[in-house]
Design an enzyme around this catalytic site. Structure first.
Site, PDB file in Angstrom:
ATOM      1  CG  ASN A 105      -1.828   1.194   1.285  1.00  9.69           C
ATOM      2  OD1 ASN A 105      -2.379   1.598   0.243  1.00  9.69           O
ATOM      3  ND2 ASN A 105      -2.026   1.782   2.456  1.00  9.69           N
ATOM      4  CG  HIS A 107      -0.887   6.010   4.689  1.00 10.24           C
ATOM      5  ND1 HIS A 107      -2.269   6.061   4.719  1.00 10.24           N
ATOM      6  CD2 HIS A 107      -0.452   6.837   5.670  1.00 10.24           C
ATOM      7  CE1 HIS A 107      -2.643   6.884   5.695  1.00 10.24           C
ATOM      8  NE2 HIS A 107      -1.567   7.359   6.283  1.00 10.24           N
ATOM      9  CG  ASP A 143      -2.880   3.177   6.849  1.00  7.30           C
ATOM     10  OD1 ASP A 143      -2.882   2.560   5.778  1.00  7.30           O
ATOM     11  OD2 ASP A 143      -3.669   4.108   7.094  1.00  7.30           O
TER      12      ASP A 143
HETATM   13  C1  GAR Z   1      -2.336   8.881  -2.921  1.00  8.16           C
HETATM   14  O1  GAR Z   1      -1.836  10.077  -2.393  1.00  8.16           O
HETATM   15  C2  GAR Z   1      -2.238   7.761  -1.907  1.00  8.16           C
HETATM   16  O2  GAR Z   1      -1.155   7.885  -1.045  1.00  8.16           O
HETATM   17  C3  GAR Z   1      -3.528   7.935  -1.155  1.00  8.16           C
HETATM   18  O3  GAR Z   1      -4.483   8.265  -2.120  1.00  8.16           O
HETATM   19  C4  GAR Z   1      -3.834   8.977  -3.167  1.00  8.16           C
HETATM   20  C5  GAR Z   1      -4.232   8.333  -4.473  1.00  8.16           C
HETATM   21  O4  GAR Z   1      -3.799   9.085  -5.557  1.00  8.16           O
HETATM   22  N1  GAR Z   1      -3.863   6.731  -0.464  1.00  8.16           N
HETATM   23  C6  GAR Z   1      -4.548   6.721   0.671  1.00  8.16           C
HETATM   24  O5  GAR Z   1      -4.953   7.729   1.220  1.00  8.16           O
HETATM   25  C7  GAR Z   1      -4.777   5.338   1.228  1.00  8.16           C
HETATM   26  N2  GAR Z   1      -5.108   5.418   2.613  1.00  8.16           N
HETATM   27  P1  GAR Z   1      -3.909   8.529  -7.030  1.00  8.16           P
HETATM   28  O6  GAR Z   1      -5.338   8.053  -7.230  1.00  8.16           O
HETATM   29  O7  GAR Z   1      -3.588   9.720  -7.891  1.00  8.16           O
HETATM   30  O8  GAR Z   1      -2.897   7.424  -7.184  1.00  8.16           O
END
Ligand code: GAR
Length: 208
Positions: A105, A107, A143
């Site tokens: 993942n 995060h 997480d």
């Molecule tokens: C990213 O910043 C990732 O770290 C976060 O969502 C975004 C997705 O961006 N993930 C979380 O918050 C998971 N808990 P993307 O759709 O442009 O890849």
């Protein structure tokens, strides 16, 4: 060269999906993206289809039913590694244990600080001056699996959109690198890739 079969799970914009797609075009990248799973219609879903990936939209189900279908799809495609990329559904301990050490993942915080949602808001609200992201193994607790890679930068603006964009810009560099290293070391058991890397791009420090 043998390649691990990858599946990306996404619910958002898809910048990390695109980064993995771009990285996988390199003939030395040890993974091949075989399946994209989305739990809702979102830009990442449209992106995956436009890139001609087998893309499954599995929505409106309770987590148990969702995971049964997902498990079948993953097994059908002989998936070796799942990469959660902005996937906003928490997977059950049962599913995680079936795919133990096979789910990564990304995060948007320097874990173990700020697990969960709204990390950017929490950084700004608390006046925290360092922010970054983490790639980690997924375990049964949210997480909190083993950390595989991180980056950090100084927070210089209170503009949340700027912060989100900046985080994603560097996530898109970090995630494919960590995936590559994980496949070589933990899936393919190639010790020569185990070496720890610390690099700096702009004023951002990466460690993986
Ligand atoms: C990213 O910043 C990732 O770290 C976060 O969502 C975004 C997705 O961006 N993930 C979380 O918050 C998971 N808990 P993307 O759709 O442009 O890849």
């Amino acid at each position: 060269m043998s390649k691990a079969n990858l599946s990306v799970f996404a619910s958002g914009i898809g910048s990390n999906l695109l980064a993995i797609h771009n990285a996988s075009k390199d003939k030395y990248f040890p993974g091949k993206l075989q399946l994209v799973i989305c739990n809702k219609i979102c830009p990442a879903y449209e992106l995956a289809k436009s890139l001609n990936y087998e893309t499954k939209l599995i929505s409106d189900l309770n987590i148990e039913k969702f995971e049964v279908i997902v498990h079948q799809e993953l097994t059908k495609k002989k998936i070796d590694l799942i990469c959660l990329a902005g996937f906003m559904r928490v997977l059950s301990p049962k599913f995680v244990s079936k795919w133990k050490n096979k789910i990564l993942n990304i995060h948007p915080s320097i874990l173990p600080l700020f697990p969960g949602l709204n990390t950017h808001k929490k950084i700004l609200l608390n006046g925290i001056k360092i922010h970054g992201s983490t790639v980690h193994l997924v375990n049964e607790k949210l997480d909190s699996g083993k950390i595989l890679g991180q980056f950090a930068f100084a927070v210089k603006s209170n503009d949340i959109d700027f912060l989100i964009d900046n985080i994603k810009k560097y996530e898109n560099l970090l995630y494919p690198e960590v995936i590559k290293k994980y496949i070589w070391t933990f899936l393919f058991k190639e010790d020569k890739f185990l070496k720890y890397k610390r690099i700096q791009i702009d004023d951002v420090v990466f460690s993986y």
